[in-house]
Design an enzyme around this catalytic site. Structure first.
Site, PDB file in Angstrom:
ATOM      1  N   ASP A  10       4.638 -31.457 -50.877  1.00  0.00           N
ATOM      2  CA  ASP A  10       5.124 -30.322 -50.082  1.00  0.00           C
ATOM      3  C   ASP A  10       5.393 -30.833 -48.670  1.00  0.00           C
ATOM      4  O   ASP A  10       4.516 -31.486 -48.075  1.00  0.00           O
ATOM      5  CB  ASP A  10       4.045 -29.215 -50.057  1.00  0.00           C
ATOM      6  N   ARG A  55      24.356  -3.262 -50.104  1.00  0.00           N
ATOM      7  CA  ARG A  55      23.101  -3.955 -49.789  1.00  0.00           C
ATOM      8  C   ARG A  55      23.056  -4.145 -48.274  1.00  0.00           C
ATOM      9  O   ARG A  55      24.003  -4.685 -47.686  1.00  0.00           O
ATOM     10  CB  ARG A  55      23.065  -5.306 -50.500  1.00  0.00           C
ATOM     11  N   SER A  72      23.627 -23.600 -43.531  1.00  0.00           N
ATOM     12  CA  SER A  72      24.253 -22.479 -44.245  1.00  0.00           C
ATOM     13  C   SER A  72      25.183 -21.709 -43.324  1.00  0.00           C
ATOM     14  O   SER A  72      24.949 -21.612 -42.124  1.00  0.00           O
ATOM     15  CB  SER A  72      23.144 -21.538 -44.738  1.00  0.00           C
ATOM     16  N   TYR A 127      15.312 -16.163 -42.886  1.00  0.00           N
ATOM     17  CA  TYR A 127      15.822 -17.374 -43.580  1.00  0.00           C
ATOM     18  C   TYR A 127      16.972 -17.971 -42.764  1.00  0.00           C
ATOM     19  O   TYR A 127      16.950 -19.145 -42.424  1.00  0.00           O
ATOM     20  CB  TYR A 127      16.304 -17.042 -45.002  1.00  0.00           C
ATOM     21  N   ILE A 178      21.215 -27.589 -55.648  1.00  0.00           N
ATOM     22  CA  ILE A 178      22.185 -28.416 -54.919  1.00  0.00           C
ATOM     23  C   ILE A 178      21.670 -29.848 -54.811  1.00  0.00           C
ATOM     24  O   ILE A 178      22.419 -30.816 -54.989  1.00  0.00           O
ATOM     25  CB  ILE A 178      22.468 -27.814 -53.525  1.00  0.00           C
ATOM     26  N   PHE A 217      28.796 -22.574 -47.883  1.00  0.00           N
ATOM     27  CA  PHE A 217      29.167 -21.183 -48.111  1.00  0.00           C
ATOM     28  C   PHE A 217      28.455 -20.724 -49.384  1.00  0.00           C
ATOM     29  O   PHE A 217      27.202 -20.776 -49.406  1.00  0.00           O
ATOM     30  CB  PHE A 217      30.695 -21.039 -48.045  1.00  0.00           C
ATOM     31  N   LYS A 277      17.400 -21.689 -40.476  1.00  0.00           N
ATOM     32  CA  LYS A 277      18.487 -22.681 -40.552  1.00  0.00           C
ATOM     33  C   LYS A 277      19.068 -22.914 -39.158  1.00  0.00           C
ATOM     34  O   LYS A 277      19.295 -24.043 -38.732  1.00  0.00           O
ATOM     35  CB  LYS A 277      19.590 -22.207 -41.511  1.00  0.00           C
TER      36      LYS A 277
HETATM   37  C1  WQD Z   1      27.367 -12.523 -52.734  1.00  0.00           C
HETATM   38  C2  WQD Z   1      28.075 -11.195 -52.915  1.00  0.00           C
HETATM   39  C3  WQD Z   1      26.717  -9.267 -52.526  1.00  0.00           C
HETATM   40  C4  WQD Z   1      24.052  -9.772 -55.941  1.00  0.00           C
HETATM   41  C5  WQD Z   1      23.553 -15.583 -49.451  1.00  0.00           C
HETATM   42  C6  WQD Z   1      22.825 -16.047 -48.244  1.00  0.00           C
HETATM   43  C7  WQD Z   1      23.451 -17.295 -47.715  1.00  0.00           C
HETATM   44  C8  WQD Z   1      23.599 -18.328 -48.801  1.00  0.00           C
HETATM   45  C9  WQD Z   1      24.336 -17.771 -49.986  1.00  0.00           C
HETATM   46  C10 WQD Z   1      21.781 -19.892 -48.684  1.00  0.00           C
HETATM   47  C11 WQD Z   1      27.682 -10.193 -51.836  1.00  0.00           C
HETATM   48  C12 WQD Z   1      27.183  -9.323 -53.976  1.00  0.00           C
HETATM   49  C13 WQD Z   1      25.059  -9.989 -55.015  1.00  0.00           C
HETATM   50  C14 WQD Z   1      24.098  -8.636 -56.800  1.00  0.00           C
HETATM   51  C15 WQD Z   1      26.186  -8.000 -55.769  1.00  0.00           C
HETATM   52  N1  WQD Z   1      22.339 -18.799 -49.229  1.00  0.00           N
HETATM   53  N2  WQD Z   1      26.100  -9.114 -54.941  1.00  0.00           N
HETATM   54  N3  WQD Z   1      25.191  -7.796 -56.671  1.00  0.00           N
HETATM   55  O1  WQD Z   1      24.806 -12.737 -49.528  1.00  0.00           O
HETATM   56  O2  WQD Z   1      26.996 -14.053 -49.541  1.00  0.00           O
HETATM   57  O3  WQD Z   1      24.863 -15.241 -49.124  1.00  0.00           O
HETATM   58  O4  WQD Z   1      23.583 -16.613 -50.417  1.00  0.00           O
HETATM   59  O5  WQD Z   1      22.206 -20.540 -47.776  1.00  0.00           O
HETATM   60  O6  WQD Z   1      22.611 -17.783 -46.707  1.00  0.00           O
HETATM   61  O7  WQD Z   1      22.957 -15.057 -47.230  1.00  0.00           O
HETATM   62  O8  WQD Z   1      25.350 -14.368 -51.388  1.00  0.00           O
HETATM   63  O9  WQD Z   1      25.129 -14.270 -53.820  1.00  0.00           O
HETATM   64  O10 WQD Z   1      23.581 -12.837 -52.398  1.00  0.00           O
HETATM   65  O11 WQD Z   1      25.975 -12.225 -52.592  1.00  0.00           O
HETATM   66  O12 WQD Z   1      27.135  -7.205 -55.662  1.00  0.00           O
HETATM   67  O13 WQD Z   1      23.211  -8.378 -57.649  1.00  0.00           O
HETATM   68  O14 WQD Z   1      27.684 -10.622 -54.159  1.00  0.00           O
HETATM   69  O15 WQD Z   1      26.820  -7.929 -52.050  1.00  0.00           O
HETATM   70  O16 WQD Z   1      28.818  -9.467 -51.488  1.00  0.00           O
HETATM   71  P1  WQD Z   1      25.548 -13.984 -49.857  1.00  0.00           P
HETATM   72  P2  WQD Z   1      24.927 -13.430 -52.613  1.00  0.00           P
END
Ligand code: WQD
Length: 333
Positions: A59, A293, A125, A152, A13, A181, A156
């Site tokens: 760092d 998950r 986030s 994590y 980003i 998001f 934030k």
């Molecule tokens: C998205 C969807 C998984 C991997 C996280 C952090 C959040 C932000 C964004 C930093 C979910 C599904 C994922 C896989 C899958 N990060 N998935 N198989 O969990 O919405 O948010 O990343 O700020 O803080 O919590 O993102 O990309 O991990 O998952 O099915 O191998 O994809 O279950 O529904 P998430 P994600």
């Protein structure tokens, strides 16, 4: 236009935002420890934007190193991206996350104060909201911090609270918190993109590795959620839209603390993301339905109306654009 320090500016980003800053005429310097990024990004930024930012490999937990950058920098503002961001890793290494994300931010704020840099945009986030309301739609008036499921996300949230306390003691500082998001996609040139070091956690970098054959198949974590196709729904926002949101936040910055969601307001399910990727790549993506998950929520989407109203910002790209740009990046890499 002014001089900006982008901490974490070599990351996914951060680098996209640095490009938009240069495009808008800002002078940019980057502070980054290259933990989750590669030095080659600097040349790619130059190739895309025509200018190579000054890069400090520092760092942010190194207070002296941070202080030296500020002492020489004469910055007008900081955009603070730097931080560890892997949810699963944070559960295993909480102290590292607190030390880096919070300790590092305190060093940045101390140097800002001692060098009269009074404007900061903080990369936060949607995870700070924790459990969403039944609708799954999040707006900035909702409480934060209560049901966050991982260190994590708590870093934030805690940094947001530190910024609010810092604002009370430094009312002339301009502090903007941007709650992202789910960032996806990359610059249309295909020269830069999401390229995390190590094993990714997020859906899109994993889809990219499956597509490259580095991971055999995608595990779709659960298809028994209460959603239109049983898989989780998220608000996937194109990283260039996200980057442009930072420019508007910078230019509309005001004293005190302002908080904005940066999302599209539109939800896409995991299977819909798989289908969109397949349509863009013209190839089947191997996947299987796997167990849920832990910690995943069925639906998370932004109400982005405050950023639209107060910043004049609105996402312009849709998921299909992100998939098109991702394919270009994959074919370029
Ligand atoms: C998205 C969807 C998984 C991997 C996280 C952090 C959040 C932000 C964004 C930093 C979910 C599904 C994922 C896989 C899958 N990060 N998935 N198989 O969990 O919405 O948010 O990343 O700020 O803080 O919590 O993102 O990309 O991990 O998952 O099915 O191998 O994809 O279950 O529904 P998430 P994600």
């Amino acid at each position: 236009m002014g001089k900006i320090l982008a901490t974490g500016g070599m990351g996914y980003i951060g680098s996209h935002t640095v490009i938009e800053l240069i495009n808008r005429g800002y002078e940019v310097e980057i502070l980054d420890n290259l933990f989750n990024s590669k030095v080659e990004v600097l040349d790619k930024i130059e190739k895309i934007a025509g200018k190579k930012p000054v890069f400090h490999q520092v760092d942010m937990t190194d207070a002296e190193g941070v202080e030296k950058v500020f002492a020489e920098g004469n910055f007008d503002a900081v955009i603070h991206f730097a931080g560890l961001k892997a949810v699963a890793e944070s559960v295993k290494k909480p102290l590292e996350y607190y030390e880096t994300n919070i300790g590092g931010t305190i060093n940045i704020l101390k140097s800002m104060k001692s060098h009269n840099v009074k404007k900061i945009i903080f990369s936060s986030s949607a995870t700070v909201y924790g459990e969403p309301p039944a609708s799954g739609i999040l707006d900035e008036t909702l409480p934060t911090g209560r049901t966050i499921s991982n260190p994590y996300g708590r870093t934030k949230y805690m940094i947001e609270e530190i910024l609010k306390d810092f604002s009370v003691s430094n009312p002339d500082f301009e502090i903007t918190i941007l709650r992202y998001f789910n960032p996806v996609g990359n610059h249309e040139s295909g020269l830069i993109g999401e390229d995390p070091n190590g094993i990714p956690n997020n859906l899109m970098p994993i889809i990219m590795k499956v597509s490259k054959g580095e991971i055999a198949e995608l595990n779709v974590y659960g298809d028994d959620y209460d959603t239109r196709d049983g898989t989780c729904i998220r608000d996937y926002i194109h990283v260039v839209d996200l980057a442009k949101g930072h420019i508007l936040a910078l230019e509309k910055s005001k004293q005190g603390v302002s908080v904005f969601n940066l999302g599209t307001g539109t939800g896409t399910s995991v299977l819909e993301m798989v289908n969109a990727f397949e349509k863009a790549s013209g190839e089947k993506l191997p996947y299987k339905i796997a167990p849920r998950r832990p910690g995943d929520l069925a639906m998370l989407c932004a109400n982005p109306s405050k950023a639209e109203r107060e910043l004049g910002w609105k996402a312009e790209h849709v998921v299909e654009d992100a998939m098109r740009d991702t394919i270009k990046y994959l074919r370029n890499a």
